[in-house]
Scaffold this motif. Structure first.
Motif, PDB file in Angstrom:
ATOM      1  N   PRO A  11     -89.526 -94.356  43.051  1.00 15.76           N
ATOM      2  CA  PRO A  11     -89.124 -93.759  44.335  1.00 15.76           C
ATOM      3  C   PRO A  11     -87.892 -94.423  44.955  1.00 15.76           C
ATOM      4  O   PRO A  11     -87.074 -93.752  45.581  1.00 15.76           O
ATOM      5  CB  PRO A  11     -90.363 -93.947  45.220  1.00 15.76           C
ATOM      6  N   THR A  12     -87.760 -95.741  44.778  1.00 16.66           N
ATOM      7  CA  THR A  12     -86.566 -96.439  45.285  1.00 16.66           C
ATOM      8  C   THR A  12     -85.338 -96.043  44.493  1.00 16.66           C
ATOM      9  O   THR A  12     -84.270 -95.779  45.056  1.00 16.66           O
ATOM     10  CB  THR A  12     -86.763 -97.969  45.226  1.00 16.66           C
ATOM     11  N   LEU A  13     -85.488 -95.986  43.169  1.00 18.94           N
ATOM     12  CA  LEU A  13     -84.359 -95.619  42.305  1.00 18.94           C
ATOM     13  C   LEU A  13     -83.889 -94.191  42.565  1.00 18.94           C
ATOM     14  O   LEU A  13     -82.709 -93.882  42.384  1.00 18.94           O
ATOM     15  CB  LEU A  13     -84.749 -95.784  40.834  1.00 18.94           C
ATOM     16  N   LEU A  14     -84.811 -93.314  42.976  1.00 16.53           N
ATOM     17  CA  LEU A  14     -84.436 -91.919  43.260  1.00 16.53           C
ATOM     18  C   LEU A  14     -83.443 -91.825  44.414  1.00 16.53           C
ATOM     19  O   LEU A  14     -82.704 -90.844  44.520  1.00 16.53           O
ATOM     20  CB  LEU A  14     -85.686 -91.091  43.599  1.00 16.53           C
ATOM     21  N   ASN A  15     -83.427 -92.837  45.274  1.00 14.67           N
ATOM     22  CA  ASN A  15     -82.511 -92.842  46.415  1.00 14.67           C
ATOM     23  C   ASN A  15     -81.393 -93.862  46.251  1.00 14.67           C
ATOM     24  O   ASN A  15     -80.695 -94.184  47.218  1.00 14.67           O
ATOM     25  CB  ASN A  15     -83.291 -93.118  47.709  1.00 14.67           C
ATOM     26  N   THR A  16     -81.243 -94.380  45.045  1.00 19.17           N
ATOM     27  CA  THR A  16     -80.177 -95.339  44.765  1.00 19.17           C
ATOM     28  C   THR A  16     -78.938 -94.587  44.300  1.00 19.17           C
ATOM     29  O   THR A  16     -79.025 -93.712  43.436  1.00 19.17           O
ATOM     30  CB  THR A  16     -80.617 -96.338  43.680  1.00 19.17           C
ATOM     31  N   ASP A  17     -77.800 -94.909  44.871  1.00 17.93           N
ATOM     32  CA  ASP A  17     -76.546 -94.270  44.466  1.00 17.93           C
ATOM     33  C   ASP A  17     -75.871 -95.131  43.406  1.00 17.93           C
ATOM     34  O   ASP A  17     -75.231 -96.146  43.720  1.00 17.93           O
ATOM     35  CB  ASP A  17     -75.622 -94.081  45.674  1.00 17.93           C
ATOM     36  N   PHE A  18     -76.025 -94.741  42.167  1.00 13.86           N
ATOM     37  CA  PHE A  18     -75.374 -95.479  41.076  1.00 13.86           C
ATOM     38  C   PHE A  18     -73.889 -95.122  41.033  1.00 13.86           C
ATOM     39  O   PHE A  18     -73.502 -93.991  41.374  1.00 13.86           O
ATOM     40  CB  PHE A  18     -76.041 -95.136  39.740  1.00 13.86           C
ATOM     41  N   PRO A  19     -73.033 -96.069  40.622  1.00 12.81           N
ATOM     42  CA  PRO A  19     -71.596 -95.774  40.557  1.00 12.81           C
ATOM     43  C   PRO A  19     -71.323 -94.561  39.666  1.00 12.81           C
ATOM     44  O   PRO A  19     -71.965 -94.386  38.628  1.00 12.81           O
ATOM     45  CB  PRO A  19     -71.004 -97.048  39.937  1.00 12.81           C
ATOM     46  N   VAL A  20     -70.373 -93.737  40.081  1.00  8.69           N
ATOM     47  CA  VAL A  20     -70.099 -92.490  39.349  1.00  8.69           C
ATOM     48  C   VAL A  20     -69.699 -92.785  37.905  1.00  8.69           C
ATOM     49  O   VAL A  20     -70.124 -92.088  36.973  1.00  8.69           O
ATOM     50  CB  VAL A  20     -69.007 -91.672  40.074  1.00  8.69           C
ATOM     51  N   HIS A  21     -68.889 -93.823  37.697  1.00  2.60           N
ATOM     52  CA  HIS A  21     -68.454 -94.109  36.320  1.00  2.60           C
ATOM     53  C   HIS A  21     -69.638 -94.553  35.448  1.00  2.60           C
ATOM     54  O   HIS A  21     -69.665 -94.285  34.247  1.00  2.60           O
ATOM     55  CB  HIS A  21     -67.362 -95.196  36.325  1.00  2.60           C
ATOM     56  N   ALA A  22     -70.618 -95.223  36.058  1.00  4.72           N
ATOM     57  CA  ALA A  22     -71.802 -95.651  35.288  1.00  4.72           C
ATOM     58  C   ALA A  22     -72.752 -94.491  35.042  1.00  4.72           C
ATOM     59  O   ALA A  22     -73.450 -94.444  34.014  1.00  4.72           O
ATOM     60  CB  ALA A  22     -72.525 -96.775  36.035  1.00  4.72           C
ATOM     61  N   GLN A  23     -72.776 -93.532  35.977  1.00  2.00           N
ATOM     62  CA  GLN A  23     -73.674 -92.393  35.826  1.00  2.00           C
ATOM     63  C   GLN A  23     -73.446 -91.650  34.514  1.00  2.00           C
ATOM     64  O   GLN A  23     -74.400 -91.173  33.887  1.00  2.00           O
ATOM     65  CB  GLN A  23     -73.494 -91.421  36.997  1.00  2.00           C
ATOM     66  N   THR A  24     -72.203 -91.546  34.109  1.00  2.16           N
ATOM     67  CA  THR A  24     -71.891 -90.813  32.869  1.00  2.16           C
ATOM     68  C   THR A  24     -72.640 -91.401  31.689  1.00  2.16           C
ATOM     69  O   THR A  24     -73.296 -90.684  30.923  1.00  2.16           O
ATOM     70  CB  THR A  24     -70.371 -90.852  32.595  1.00  2.16           C
ATOM     71  N   TRP A  25     -72.570 -92.715  31.538  1.00  2.00           N
ATOM     72  CA  TRP A  25     -73.220 -93.372  30.395  1.00  2.00           C
ATOM     73  C   TRP A  25     -74.740 -93.371  30.543  1.00  2.00           C
ATOM     74  O   TRP A  25     -75.459 -93.186  29.555  1.00  2.00           O
ATOM     75  CB  TRP A  25     -72.702 -94.806  30.265  1.00  2.00           C
ATOM     76  N   LEU A  26     -75.207 -93.565  31.761  1.00  2.00           N
ATOM     77  CA  LEU A  26     -76.658 -93.519  31.986  1.00  2.00           C
ATOM     78  C   LEU A  26     -77.207 -92.132  31.679  1.00  2.00           C
ATOM     79  O   LEU A  26     -78.246 -91.990  31.031  1.00  2.00           O
ATOM     80  CB  LEU A  26     -76.972 -93.908  33.437  1.00  2.00           C
ATOM     81  N   TRP A  27     -76.501 -91.111  32.139  1.00  2.00           N
ATOM     82  CA  TRP A  27     -76.942 -89.726  31.902  1.00  2.00           C
ATOM     83  C   TRP A  27     -77.009 -89.427  30.403  1.00  2.00           C
ATOM     84  O   TRP A  27     -77.980 -88.835  29.923  1.00  2.00           O
ATOM     85  CB  TRP A  27     -75.988 -88.759  32.600  1.00  2.00           C
ATOM     86  N   LEU A  28     -75.993 -89.848  29.677  1.00  2.00           N
ATOM     87  CA  LEU A  28     -75.964 -89.595  28.227  1.00  2.00           C
ATOM     88  C   LEU A  28     -77.104 -90.326  27.518  1.00  2.00           C
ATOM     89  O   LEU A  28     -77.694 -89.796  26.572  1.00  2.00           O
ATOM     90  CB  LEU A  28     -74.611 -90.023  27.640  1.00  2.00           C
ATOM     91  N   ALA A  29     -77.414 -91.548  27.981  1.00  2.00           N
ATOM     92  CA  ALA A  29     -78.503 -92.309  27.362  1.00  2.00           C
ATOM     93  C   ALA A  29     -79.847 -91.611  27.581  1.00  2.00           C
ATOM     94  O   ALA A  29     -80.664 -91.496  26.658  1.00  2.00           O
ATOM     95  CB  ALA A  29     -78.542 -93.726  27.932  1.00  2.00           C
ATOM     96  N   PHE A  30     -80.083 -91.121  28.788  1.00  2.00           N
ATOM     97  CA  PHE A  30     -81.326 -90.393  29.060  1.00  2.00           C
ATOM     98  C   PHE A  30     -81.336 -89.046  28.336  1.00  2.00           C
ATOM     99  O   PHE A  30     -82.382 -88.607  27.842  1.00  2.00           O
ATOM    100  CB  PHE A  30     -81.496 -90.178  30.571  1.00  2.00           C
ATOM    101  N   PHE A  31     -80.181 -88.415  28.282  1.00  2.00           N
ATOM    102  CA  PHE A  31     -80.073 -87.123  27.595  1.00  2.00           C
ATOM    103  C   PHE A  31     -80.469 -87.242  26.126  1.00  2.00           C
ATOM    104  O   PHE A  31     -81.126 -86.354  25.569  1.00  2.00           O
ATOM    105  CB  PHE A  31     -78.639 -86.593  27.719  1.00  2.00           C
ATOM    106  N   ALA A  32     -80.097 -88.371  25.502  1.00  2.00           N
ATOM    107  CA  ALA A  32     -80.424 -88.575  24.084  1.00  2.00           C
ATOM    108  C   ALA A  32     -81.923 -88.502  23.842  1.00  2.00           C
ATOM    109  O   ALA A  32     -82.385 -88.037  22.793  1.00  2.00           O
ATOM    110  CB  ALA A  32     -79.870 -89.924  23.616  1.00  2.00           C
TER     111      ALA A  32
END
Length: 509
Positions: free
Chosen positions: A191-212
């Motif tokens: 629930p805390t992470l759901l409201n955390t604003d991760f840096p936009v440049h990091a989001q790309t790599w995080l999104w791809l890792a979860f997408f895999a």
């Protein structure tokens, strides 16, 4: 129910029952598994009845910090988790009943594997700690790997290894991303992470890792090739739980992590999701049309249906997300029922070849009636669960991309083609084969397995509000969270002198 750890109890019951199965006879294991899954179903109904619609987002929360060293025991559900837990506990007693006669060897281990699967599914949907989620999410591989590999068909070893390796590989990247997120945010509390604003440049790599990980679990095209093999080789109940619940883990992952935690990256890769989904709907539907094995046909149809889920989720609006959730619930019921229908005639004739059947309406009228209902629900006939979800999902997608909506709508036409073609060849025509003529109609046990699913499919089709209401607040929270990154749609008229003046405040916006 205040203070009662109902979620922990729902996890403990299948765990205790799984251990108990090893100390009783084969028949005793069947009864223990059935009783345990029915108790969890009753607790699930209590959970739904006690769920406060319009109340706090997270309910039935349990927190025990550092219970397992650095990791805490944190459980809780919102409307999304509630509905998917209900789907899990509803299907599990049906799986036990479907295996009652067909599984005769190593029954104790088989029942224990299914009970562990139930535990891990409920845990995945209820986990509120990042790494607790990962443990439940990944451990779900193990019992299904064993179910396919030990009690499956002729090529079960190949299918089980392919299933395991495909799904495990992507999850390694997800674990690395989770470690970075925990270090960045200083917490593993979801629930805390759901409201955390991760840096936009990091989001790309995080999104791809979860997408895999999630793309394989869905499975999205072209990561779907493990699914037909797994379904064909799995025993009937294995296919039921694989299609009914385990495919929904990917959709739940997108909903719980990718969209709210990485909204900018989700918008950035929306074109990828839409493109892969459109290809999946058309390509896998065409592949389904030429299948000679009933299970393979339904497996390919699952890939097409789950593509409707992904376009709805990444439409970034209420209709799309609500539609995606209803498609997940509906597909969980309908695909499970279709695999049960295949299992019914497979138990009699021991073949899944479509050409070996024909004319079953003559000697199996009850079977033909229920099979027709589930076929129509798969197509999306109004009045069944399939229509509601597909309509909402495509309506949401239309607001973003008319082209993708047009392409994905062809899936409804192709879906009607392959499902009606299957039904006609199996059920209608002349009853020319002696072994098919000798097949008895549904037994009371088989009716008891299929009738509850039929009832819920019609309930969801006629009164979907029952299923949408618990999720409505959570959908609103998610839409508000991702609104800042929502892509511009191409279905609205471009402002200009030729536009008809708006008369209402909302339209004027």
């Amino acid at each position: 129910m205040t203070g009662f750890p109902i979620l922990s109890v729902m996890l403990a019951i299948p765990a205790i029952a799984a251990i108990a199965c090893y100390f009783v006879s084969a028949n005793g294991a069947r009864w223990i598994a059935l009783l345990a899954t029915l108790v969890d179903l009753v607790l699930g109904i209590v959970l739904w009845a006690q769920f406060d619609i319009g109340g706090p987002q997270w309910q039935f929360v349990e927190h025990h910090d550092h219970l397992f060293g650095p990791f805490g025991w944190a459980l809780g559900i919102d409307g999304f988790g509630l509905m998917l837990i209900m789907l899990s506990v509803f299907l599990m007693p049906i799986c036990i009943g479907a295996s009652w006669v067909s599984i005769q060897n190593r029954v104790q281990e088989y029942m224990a594997a299914f009970l562990v699967t139930e535990l891990l599914m409920i845990g995945t949907f209820a986990a509120q700690d990042l790494f607790l989620f990962y443990i439940f999410f990944e451990a779900g591989l193990i019992p299904m790997y064993l179910i396919i590999g030990i009690w499956g068909g002729v090529n079960r070893i190949y299918a089980s290894y392919k299933f395991f390796l495909y799904t495990l590989l992507g999850s390694v990247l997800m674990l690395i991303a989770m470690l970075w997120m925990a270090q960045f945010a200083g917490t593993t509390d979801i629930p805390t992470l759901l409201n955390t604003d991760f840096p936009v440049h990091a989001q790309t790599w995080l999104w791809l890792a979860f997408f895999a990980s999630f793309a394989v679990k869905m499975p999205m095209w072209p990561f779907h090739t493990w699914l037909p093999d797994a379904h064909v080789q799995a025993p009937t109940a294995g296919s039921v739980i694989l299609a009914g619940v385990l495919l929904k883990l990917g959709g739940y992952g997108f909903l719980r992590f990718s969209l709210p935690m990485f909204p900018e990256a989700s918008a950035q890769f929306g074109w990828l999701i839409f493109g892969l989904s459109a290809v999946a709907v058309i390509y896998t539907s065409l592949v389904a049309l030429v299948q000679s094995d009933m299970k393979k046909l339904i497996a390919y149809s699952s890939v097409a249906h789950m593509a409707i889920v992904t376009i709805g989720l990444f439409a970034f609006n209420r209709q799309g997300i609500e539609g995606a959730m209803i498609v997940m619930l509906s597909h969980g019921l309908v695909s499970a029922a279709l695999f049960l229908c295949v299992g019914v005639i497979y138990d009699r004739l021991h073949t899944r070849e479509i050409a070996r059947y024909g004319g079953l309406a003559i000697n199996m009228p009850r079977y033909a009636l229920l099979f027709m209902l589930f076929t129509m629900a798969s197509i999306g006939l109004p009045g069944t669960s399939g229509f509601v979800g597909e309509f909402l999902s495509l309506a949401g997608t239309y607001q973003v991309s008319t082209t993708i909506t047009l392409l994905c709508t062809t899936g409804i036409i192709l879906g009607a083609a392959y499902m009606l073609y299957l039904y006609r060849r199996v059920v209608f025509g002349d009853l020319t084969k002696d072994d098919a003529r000798a097949m008895p109609d549904l037994s009371l046990r088989e009716i008891a397995l299929l009738a509850p699913i039929a009832a819920v499919v019609l309930w969801m089709g006629v009164y979907p509000e029952s299923f949408i209401a618990p999720m409505r607040g959570d959908v609103g929270t998610l839409v508000a969270r991702i609104a800042r990154a929502a892509p511009a749609g191409d279905s609205l008229p471009t402002p200009g002198k030729h536009m008809i003046p708006a008369t209402h405040g909302e339209a004027a916006k």
